[in-house]
Motif scaffolding. Structure first.
Motif, PDB file in Angstrom:
ATOM      1  N   LEU A   1      -6.027  -1.707  -3.446  1.00 41.70           N
ATOM      2  CA  LEU A   1      -5.092  -2.591  -2.745  1.00 41.70           C
ATOM      3  C   LEU A   1      -3.641  -2.313  -3.154  1.00 41.70           C
ATOM      4  O   LEU A   1      -2.754  -2.217  -2.298  1.00 41.70           O
ATOM      5  CB  LEU A   1      -5.463  -4.050  -3.028  1.00 41.70           C
ATOM      6  CG  LEU A   1      -4.577  -5.096  -2.343  1.00 41.70           C
ATOM      7  CD1 LEU A   1      -4.602  -4.922  -0.836  1.00 41.70           C
ATOM      8  CD2 LEU A   1      -5.016  -6.507  -2.716  1.00 41.70           C
ATOM      9  N   LEU A   2      -3.393  -2.164  -4.453  1.00 35.30           N
ATOM     10  CA  LEU A   2      -1.997  -2.001  -4.874  1.00 35.30           C
ATOM     11  C   LEU A   2      -1.384  -0.695  -4.360  1.00 35.30           C
ATOM     12  O   LEU A   2      -0.264  -0.706  -3.853  1.00 35.30           O
ATOM     13  CB  LEU A   2      -1.862  -2.154  -6.398  1.00 35.30           C
ATOM     14  CG  LEU A   2      -2.166  -3.570  -6.916  1.00 35.30           C
ATOM     15  CD1 LEU A   2      -2.071  -3.627  -8.438  1.00 35.30           C
ATOM     16  CD2 LEU A   2      -1.234  -4.611  -6.298  1.00 35.30           C
ATOM     17  N   PRO A   3      -2.103   0.438  -4.441  1.00 30.40           N
ATOM     18  CA  PRO A   3      -1.513   1.651  -3.840  1.00 30.40           C
ATOM     19  C   PRO A   3      -1.245   1.492  -2.342  1.00 30.40           C
ATOM     20  O   PRO A   3      -0.221   1.976  -1.842  1.00 30.40           O
ATOM     21  CB  PRO A   3      -2.569   2.732  -4.105  1.00 30.40           C
ATOM     22  CG  PRO A   3      -3.252   2.269  -5.364  1.00 30.40           C
ATOM     23  CD  PRO A   3      -3.290   0.762  -5.241  1.00 30.40           C
ATOM     24  N   SER A   4      -2.108   0.793  -1.627  1.00 28.74           N
ATOM     25  CA  SER A   4      -1.842   0.645  -0.188  1.00 28.74           C
ATOM     26  C   SER A   4      -0.666  -0.296   0.044  1.00 28.74           C
ATOM     27  O   SER A   4       0.098  -0.133   0.990  1.00 28.74           O
ATOM     28  CB  SER A   4      -3.097   0.202   0.567  1.00 28.74           C
ATOM     29  OG  SER A   4      -3.268  -1.193   0.444  1.00 28.74           O
ATOM     30  N   MET A   5      -0.492  -1.253  -0.854  1.00 25.38           N
ATOM     31  CA  MET A   5       0.688  -2.129  -0.732  1.00 25.38           C
ATOM     32  C   MET A   5       1.969  -1.380  -1.071  1.00 25.38           C
ATOM     33  O   MET A   5       3.020  -1.642  -0.499  1.00 25.38           O
ATOM     34  CB  MET A   5       0.520  -3.356  -1.631  1.00 25.38           C
ATOM     35  CG  MET A   5      -0.525  -4.337  -1.069  1.00 25.38           C
ATOM     36  SD  MET A   5      -0.856  -5.736  -2.149  1.00 25.38           S
ATOM     37  CE  MET A   5       0.755  -6.516  -2.202  1.00 25.38           C
ATOM     38  N   LYS A   6       1.879  -0.411  -1.981  1.00 25.35           N
ATOM     39  CA  LYS A   6       3.073   0.396  -2.281  1.00 25.35           C
ATOM     40  C   LYS A   6       3.528   1.171  -1.046  1.00 25.35           C
ATOM     41  O   LYS A   6       4.714   1.413  -0.862  1.00 25.35           O
ATOM     42  CB  LYS A   6       2.775   1.396  -3.401  1.00 25.35           C
ATOM     43  CG  LYS A   6       2.680   0.779  -4.778  1.00 25.35           C
ATOM     44  CD  LYS A   6       2.499   1.888  -5.795  1.00 25.35           C
ATOM     45  CE  LYS A   6       1.942   1.361  -7.101  1.00 25.35           C
ATOM     46  NZ  LYS A   6       1.654   2.436  -8.054  1.00 25.35           N
ATOM     47  N   GLN A   7       2.556   1.583  -0.234  1.00 25.44           N
ATOM     48  CA  GLN A   7       2.907   2.281   1.006  1.00 25.44           C
ATOM     49  C   GLN A   7       3.311   1.296   2.103  1.00 25.44           C
ATOM     50  O   GLN A   7       3.570   1.691   3.226  1.00 25.44           O
ATOM     51  CB  GLN A   7       1.718   3.114   1.507  1.00 25.44           C
ATOM     52  CG  GLN A   7       1.149   4.108   0.503  1.00 25.44           C
ATOM     53  CD  GLN A   7       2.135   5.173   0.093  1.00 25.44           C
ATOM     54  OE1 GLN A   7       2.932   5.616   0.912  1.00 25.44           O
ATOM     55  NE2 GLN A   7       2.114   5.564  -1.167  1.00 25.44           N
ATOM     56  N   ARG A   8       3.342   0.032   1.759  1.00 24.22           N
ATOM     57  CA  ARG A   8       3.688  -1.051   2.688  1.00 24.22           C
ATOM     58  C   ARG A   8       2.726  -1.101   3.882  1.00 24.22           C
ATOM     59  O   ARG A   8       3.122  -1.401   5.009  1.00 24.22           O
ATOM     60  CB  ARG A   8       5.146  -0.937   3.138  1.00 24.22           C
ATOM     61  CG  ARG A   8       6.092  -1.054   1.936  1.00 24.22           C
ATOM     62  CD  ARG A   8       7.499  -1.412   2.307  1.00 24.22           C
ATOM     63  NE  ARG A   8       8.241  -1.813   1.108  1.00 24.22           N
ATOM     64  CZ  ARG A   8       9.308  -2.606   1.107  1.00 24.22           C
ATOM     65  NH1 ARG A   8       9.767  -3.080   2.236  1.00 24.22           N
ATOM     66  NH2 ARG A   8       9.902  -2.927  -0.019  1.00 24.22           N
ATOM     67  N   LEU A   9       1.474  -0.790   3.621  1.00 25.19           N
ATOM     68  CA  LEU A   9       0.458  -0.854   4.662  1.00 25.19           C
ATOM     69  C   LEU A   9      -0.186  -2.235   4.701  1.00 25.19           C
ATOM     70  O   LEU A   9      -1.050  -2.506   5.512  1.00 25.19           O
ATOM     71  CB  LEU A   9      -0.623   0.216   4.412  1.00 25.19           C
ATOM     72  CG  LEU A   9      -0.110   1.653   4.382  1.00 25.19           C
ATOM     73  CD1 LEU A   9      -1.205   2.613   3.939  1.00 25.19           C
ATOM     74  CD2 LEU A   9       0.434   2.047   5.749  1.00 25.19           C
ATOM     75  N   ASN A  10       0.216  -3.088   3.789  1.00 28.76           N
ATOM     76  CA  ASN A  10      -0.439  -4.356   3.592  1.00 28.76           C
ATOM     77  C   ASN A  10       0.639  -5.345   3.151  1.00 28.76           C
ATOM     78  O   ASN A  10       1.442  -5.013   2.288  1.00 28.76           O
ATOM     79  CB  ASN A  10      -1.463  -4.157   2.464  1.00 28.76           C
ATOM     80  CG  ASN A  10      -2.656  -5.036   2.645  1.00 28.76           C
ATOM     81  OD1 ASN A  10      -2.501  -6.196   3.029  1.00 28.76           O
ATOM     82  ND2 ASN A  10      -3.828  -4.497   2.365  1.00 28.76           N
ATOM     83  N   ALA A  11       0.666  -6.524   3.755  1.00 33.20           N
ATOM     84  CA  ALA A  11       1.757  -7.454   3.436  1.00 33.20           C
ATOM     85  C   ALA A  11       1.257  -8.885   3.261  1.00 33.20           C
ATOM     86  O   ALA A  11       1.556  -9.765   4.065  1.00 33.20           O
ATOM     87  CB  ALA A  11       2.815  -7.401   4.539  1.00 33.20           C
ATOM     88  N   PRO A  12       0.497  -9.159   2.203  1.00 33.32           N
ATOM     89  CA  PRO A  12       0.051 -10.538   1.995  1.00 33.32           C
ATOM     90  C   PRO A  12       1.218 -11.431   1.580  1.00 33.32           C
ATOM     91  O   PRO A  12       2.176 -10.955   0.949  1.00 33.32           O
ATOM     92  CB  PRO A  12      -0.950 -10.399   0.850  1.00 33.32           C
ATOM     93  CG  PRO A  12      -0.529  -9.184   0.109  1.00 33.32           C
ATOM     94  CD  PRO A  12       0.073  -8.253   1.132  1.00 33.32           C
ATOM     95  N   ALA A  13       1.124 -12.704   1.944  1.00 34.79           N
ATOM     96  CA  ALA A  13       2.138 -13.654   1.464  1.00 34.79           C
ATOM     97  C   ALA A  13       1.790 -14.110   0.056  1.00 34.79           C
ATOM     98  O   ALA A  13       2.664 -14.406  -0.752  1.00 34.79           O
ATOM     99  CB  ALA A  13       2.222 -14.848   2.398  1.00 34.79           C
ATOM    100  N   THR A  14       0.482 -14.180  -0.200  1.00 32.37           N
ATOM    101  CA  THR A  14       0.018 -14.596  -1.528  1.00 32.37           C
ATOM    102  C   THR A  14      -1.107 -13.662  -1.961  1.00 32.37           C
ATOM    103  O   THR A  14      -1.986 -13.338  -1.161  1.00 32.37           O
ATOM    104  CB  THR A  14      -0.536 -16.035  -1.485  1.00 32.37           C
ATOM    105  OG1 THR A  14       0.484 -16.896  -0.967  1.00 32.37           O
ATOM    106  CG2 THR A  14      -0.935 -16.508  -2.884  1.00 32.37           C
TER     107      THR A  14
END
Lengths: 163, 791, 262
Positions: free
Chosen positions: C33-46
């Protein structure tokens, strides 16, 4: 921003972290401990390895807030109390286990974790254990040699044809 | 035995202390007061027309200081190319403008369109997403041969085509070469790909620009192999800042392998933006960004032919290569497939006639430039593969075929038909040594043992030569270099005898701080701990061209020897005065000056003190002080050579190749620090093995980078490579530099890919897969299996 | 990464409550999850961290079942499952690298269902049961194609129950860059038959190789698979292997797993 407190290399240190602040950024930017490096963004290279509560982790893939209260050891905390190099660090110098030095902090932290669990690893075990740490300079030969030497094993003559 | 700390000793590296304790100072470790952060918004398409850029919403985002686009750079020059190649008709290459930020068109995925400067790096990136960019996507030129078709999309509209140049070398030999082929008893033909690679030093690039308006002084901290070159290119050609107002600092740098030679847009941007905003501006590349913005390497497609006479003597070589330049010309890109490639096509052999044709092509991909070896691995791979293939076709031993055609020790100096003159070498000696160390005699028995386990064992051989220690300035000037390639050193002896050296070479893993000190300490006879090496800062080092092309010791070390000799000569004059003797009678040994045949002596510190406290000193004939600078321009390239042997097993079920042993017997001439030399070879071997079996930079038909992270670009790990057996005992010292050294930085990466692939083919042939005569790199399990099964 | 609020509940109930919020997502080890969030592919609010919930951690034997808490890291499984289910422990010990194994969890891996991940193969081949905060889901129903599972929004895995087989083994052929499975075969022999699950090969994610199962159920030996190969239809083709190659590896890796099974 949330306050995060860690015991880093034996000292209690606090700083501010956003939700998205990674442990690697927190150490480097908030606490000024720049020995921990960041070499990729896909959790592959291992330049950022630190120990959290005794376990080796990739600090670029851990949220600072997620480890609030933990005990963290970084490369800055590895030397002996008198400032001399620890056995594993000394072995890296003795056996030329580093060149540009960028992957080195992660390599040392990863190797230290191995030797804690497996004090006399075979060459194959060392190579396998280091699969999460990429070095582009040394071709690994001297890193493996250094880790074996740090475990007290005889590495004289390994791979040196002229000797 | 060498003296500890002197030339020939495996002195431990002093720089390791800071690296091992987390106290290295890399560019990203630097944070200046008031620093802002830059984020580059990059093209997501390979080719497109920029119709509109609207930054209004982004500019209003939190923390944003300013957003830059090409408009801001109208008064600024493009990123220059440092080498102009002349084509086979005598015309200069086509040279497009390389703007700092894309002007009108984007030409590769990753081409920078706009930059947000904000108070934090995350804010800058957040705001970049609010920039509205309208792009009309255009068809992309990706495949080189397709890019040369008449109806191919043009990467640069103002050029006549995507052909940068069509180079023939030696053009005058072409007819004679063709005739030799017509008369040949046997012709071997090989078509191959030298795939595109990504250098991937572990430290991603970083640039920090700073500006002091009160002194009109700009400073750039950057991850560079050659800060003086950056100062010259960026100051003179891009930003118009004179050298005395521009300081470039490359502190500890985490590896380069060529990719940090070049001047990049991000360096110019940070320097420019810091001047505009009067605040420091920092950019730190992520690895993903590095895949799209660091110059890449290799990417040649070649058809090669070797002609032999009835006695199996090589009579001629003919090659046709397509070389990818990418979308823009990176700093030294045009020189790589030409002067660093064609000139090596003779290899270790006496082949009398050679013709090399290279078509350099623009495509909608990341620019391509030098990567460890640069041109020489491409030449060596072709040659050592085709010699192996010829031996198989002729049914002769590939070792014997090589030996028969080797240039012999009594033939040196040897002028090749491709314009270089080898000074020394003994190729049979390195071949013998490699076969001995690798226990080649025992190979057949080991192969039998593998067979019992269901594995196919092979032994691959390559013998390489490289031209390094680059390069004679007058020669490279004729060949199109827009720079000299000398090196410099200042030796500043302090009053108490300690020495501060300032070198133009830069160390980013090579260990200069240790080895350069060994050289100076050895020459004077003092402890190496008395000598400090300073590098990487244009404000205190003499103009130097930097570290690449295995040149630091051969060229930079020679400048250091020259400067140290000047010091010794002056010190002898001072000693002669102090000892009231004739200068000619003064001898220097172990840090002590004595009068020959007497017991009169003065030690090193006595002389240095006299130089700075000149109470008893020949002031009328000599200046006080003891500081000398020397520039050294080499009279020739250096020619390291060596024999490599790769023993491996192929798993016939999966096609997976496992390297069991790798032996390198190199002739590097004299060696200053064997430990460091061996380490350099190890690293080169891992990169060469990586190229041969694992690494592959691939674009799809639309120009999207498929292997854009370490999830798909396979970097060798510790369990992918073997222990190496490295020997450098066969040495023929270089005849034209004072240390007799040849350079060792690139050898491993040059000699190993053909050794590995020859080993794979050998294993398959021995295992009965006689239809497999070539597999392109990387010889991945999937490719090897497909080749075995005719898929 | 986009910014988000971070919460770290201490109980499953609190985690479920937190996940009911707008754009909330669970975070376990974070290795994917964190690597995909680094690519901004994932944008959870919480982001709701599950690693502070002790009830989700641990390996324990319950009769002929091995029950693994969802937030148990791979390294712990590699160690603590070794006596009861050695093939599963061996699989856990081959995921990623030592640092990844210290953080990554079984629940995170299964919920993500990466088509090349290791755990889905063991889970499917064992006929395991995925326990969530609301129900139990059979492995055969859980995996629903690449990155897709039977989990509902806000539902979290709490444990996985593995029936312990008579014999089993995992054979992994590694993708050299990511170290995920290019093709991996998990073979498990139970009293009522043999199950074979393949990861890394199919565009549909982990799947049971029924031809292989049929052959092995009547004769559990590597030879029983001779001449048998999977179809290349629907196999992944990429930089690292063609569909043909992956189909071929299905047979090879299954044979190797059978040979190694104990």
């Amino acid at each position: 921003m949330t306050k995060v407190t860690l015991t880093v290399n034996g000292r209690s240190l606090s700083g501010e972290a956003e939700g998205r602040t990674l442990l690697s950024s927190f150490l480097r930017e908030e606490l000024g401990l720049t020995g921990t490096h960041v070499g990729c963004d896909t959790s592959q290279c291992g330049a950022c390895v630190v120990h959290v509560d005794g376990l080796a982790v990739k600090s670029c893939t851990v949220l600072a807030q997620d480890v609030d209260g933990a005990s963290v050891t970084t490369i800055e905390g590895m030397a002996n109390a008198d400032g001399s190099l620890a056995t594993i660090q000394q072995a890296f110098q003795d056996h030329h286990g580093l060149q540009c030095g960028f992957c080195t902090p992660g390599m040392v932290m990863s190797a230290a974790a191995l030797l804690k669990d497996n004090p006399k690893p075979t060459e194959a075990e060392v190579r396998h254990h280091l699969e999460g740490n990429i070095c582009r300079c040394t071709g690994y030969h001297n890193i493996v040699k250094a880790v074996m030497a740090a475990s007290g094993q005889d590495v004289s003559g390994v791979g040196i044809a002229a000797e | 035995m060498p003296k500890d700390g002197g030339i020939g000793a495996s002195t431990k590296r002093r720089e390791d202390l800071r690296f091992l304790t987390g106290n290295g100072r890399y560019t990203d470790d630097l944070n200046l007061r008031g620093q802002l952060h830059a984020y580059f918004l990059r093209s997501q398409v390979a080719h497109g027309r920029i119709d509109k850029i609207d930054t209004a919403d982004a500019a209003a985002m939190p923390g944003v200081v300013r957003i830059f686009t090409a408009k801001d750079f109208e008064a600024v020059g493009g990123i220059p190319c440092g080498w102009q190649v002349t084509d086979k008709h005598g015309q200069p290459m086509q040279e497009p403008k390389h703007p700092v930020l894309a002007e009108g068109k984007v030409r590769h995925v990753g081409d920078p369109i706009a930059v947000v400067v904000a108070e934090s790096a995350e804010q800058a990136r957040d705001a970049s997403e609010a920039i509205v960019v309208d792009i009309t996507e255009l068809p992309a030129a990706v495949d080189m041969k397709a890019a040369l078709a008449a109806d191919a999309p043009k990467v640069h509209d103002d050029l006549t085509s995507n052909l940068c140049y069509d180079w023939g070398f030696v053009e005058e030999n072409k007819a004679a070469v063709d005739e030799a082929f017509a008369n040949a008893a046997h012709v071997t033909t090989l078509e191959l790909v030298n795939q595109r690679l990504v250098a991937n030093p572990m430290e991603p690039r970083v640039a920090v620009g700073d500006y002091d308006p009160w002194n009109d002084q700009s400073t750039l901290y950057t991850t560079s192999q050659n800060p003086h070159v950056i100062r010259l290119l960026m100051g003179a050609f891009v930003l118009g800042i004179p050298e005395h107002k521009l300081r470039v600092v490359a502190p500890d740098v985490g590896g380069g392998f060529g990719s940090k030679i070049f001047h990049y847009a991000e360096e110019a941007f940070c320097t420019f933006a810091a001047r505009q905003l009067k605040k420091p501006v920092k950019w730190t590349s992520s690895r993903s960004e590095a895949f799209l913005s660091d110059a890449q390497g290799r990417d040649h497609v070649t058809k090669m032919q070797l002609a032999l006479d009835a006695d199996n003597n090589f009579t001629a070589i003919r090659t046709e290569t397509y070389a990818n330049m990418g979308a823009y010309l990176s700093t030294f890109a045009p020189s790589v497939p030409t002067w660093l490639h064609g000139t090596l096509m003779a290899g270790n052999y006496k082949t009398p006639l050679i013709y090399v044709n290279v078509k350099a092509v623009f495509t909608n991909t990341v620019p391509v430039d030098a990567y460890r070896g640069a041109g020489r691995p491409e030449a060596t791979y072709q040659l050592e593969r085709i010699v192996d293939k010829a031996a198989r076709e002729l049914g002769v031993d590939p070792i014997a075929l090589r030996r028969q055609n080797f240039i012999q020790p009594d033939q040196f100096p040897y002028a090749t038909p491709v314009a270089v003159e080898y000074d020394t070498g003994n190729y049979d000696a390195t071949m013998d040594k490699m076969l001995e160390v690798a226990d080649y005699a025992g190979f057949a028995a080991r192969a039998e043992e593998s067979k019992k386990r269901g594995k196919l064992r092979g032994f691959g051989i390559a013998h390489y030569i490289e031209a390094c220690g680059i390069a004679p300035s007058n020669l490279v000037g004729q060949l199109g270099a827009r720079a000299g390639l000398y090196e410099s050193a200042t030796v500043r002896v302090n009053a108490t005898g300690s020495i501060s050296v300032f070198t133009g070479s830069h160390s980013h893993g090579q260990g200069h701080e240790t080895t350069f000190a060994q050289v100076v300490a050895d020459m004077i006879g003092i402890d190496a701990g008395q000598v400090e090496i300073n590098h990487g800062d244009t404000s205190n080092t003499p103009m130097g061209m930097g570290t690449y092309g295995s040149r630091s010791l051969a060229v930079g070390g020679s400048a250091l020897v020259k400067a140290t000799n000047k010091i010794i000569n002056k010190a002898k004059k001072i000693a002669a005065h102090l000892l009231e003797a004739a200068e000619a009678d003064i001898e220097l040994k172990d840090g002590k000056f004595s009068v020959a045949g007497t017991d009169k002596a003065v030690d090193w510190a006595g002389v240095t003190l006299a130089a700075y406290v000149p109470h008893n000193y020949p002031l009328e004939s000599m200046e006080p002080g003891l500081e000398e600078t020397a520039f050294y321009d080499p009279s020739n390239f250096t020619y390291p050579a060596g024999a490599y042997g790769c023993e491996l097993e192929v798993d016939p079920e999966t096609g997976k190749v496992e390297i069991l042993a790798f032996t390198a017997a190199d002739d590097f001439g004299n060696v200053v620090n064997p430990m460091i030399v061996e380490g350099q070879v190890h690293g080169g071997l891992a990169q060469g093995i990586g190229q041969a079996l694992m690494e592959n930079c691939v674009y799809d038909a639309d120009g999207q980078l498929v292997s854009g992270s370490f999830m798909d670009y396979a970097m060798p790990r510790a369990d992918d490579v073997p222990n190496y057996k490295v020997d450098h005992s066969c040495n023929t010292p270089c005849t034209h530099n004072p240390l007799g050294v040849k350079g060792c930085g690139e050898a491993g990466a040059i000699g190993s890919p053909p050794a590995v692939i020859n080993g794979v083919i050998d294993a398959l042939q021995r295992g009965g897969y006689s239809h497999v005569t070539h597999i392109d790199m990387p010889a991945s399990p999937s490719r090897v299996w497909a080749a075995m099964n005719g898929k | 990464m986009y910014n988000f609020d971070f919460v770290k509940p201490a109980s499953v109930a609190d985690a479920v409550a937190a996940l009911a919020g707008e754009e909330a997502q669970p975070l376990s080890g974070g290795m994917t999850l964190l690597p995909s969030m680094k690519q901004r592919l994932n944008a959870p609010a919480t982001l709701v961290s599950l690693t502070g919930i002790d009830a989700l951690k641990g390996v324990c034997r319950e009769g002929n079942m091995l029950v693994i808490g969802a937030a148990t890291p791979h390294a712990v499984v590699a160690k603590e499952a070794a006596a009861d289910y050695p093939a599963l422990a061996a699989l856990a010990g081959q995921i990623g690298d030592p640092m990844v194994r210290n953080r990554g969890t079984i629940g995170g891996s299964l919920a993500n269902n990466d088509p090349s991940a290791c755990y889905p193969s063991a889970t499917l081949a064992s006929g395991a049961t995925i326990v969530t905060n609301t129900r139990e889901i059979a492995a055969d129903d859980f995996f629903q194609g690449m990155f897709s599972t039977a989990l509902h929004e806000g539902e979290i895995i709490t444990a996985v129950k593995f029936p312990i087989p008579e014999k089993a083994a995992y054979a992994k052929f590694m993708q050299p860059a990511s170290r995920f499975a290019l093709t991996g075969a998990f073979v498990a022999k139970y009293a009522d038959g043999v199950r074979v699950a393949i990861t890394g090969a199919s565009e549909g994610g982990v799947f049971r190789w029924s031809e292989g199962e049929a052959a092995l159920s009547s004769n559990f030996s590597a030879e029983a698979l001779n001449g048998l190969s999977a179809s290349a239809d629907g196999m992944i083709g990429d930089l690292h292997g063609t569909p043909d190659y992956r189909a071929h590896l299905v047979g090879v890796m299954t044979r190797r797993a059978v040979a190694a099974a104990h």
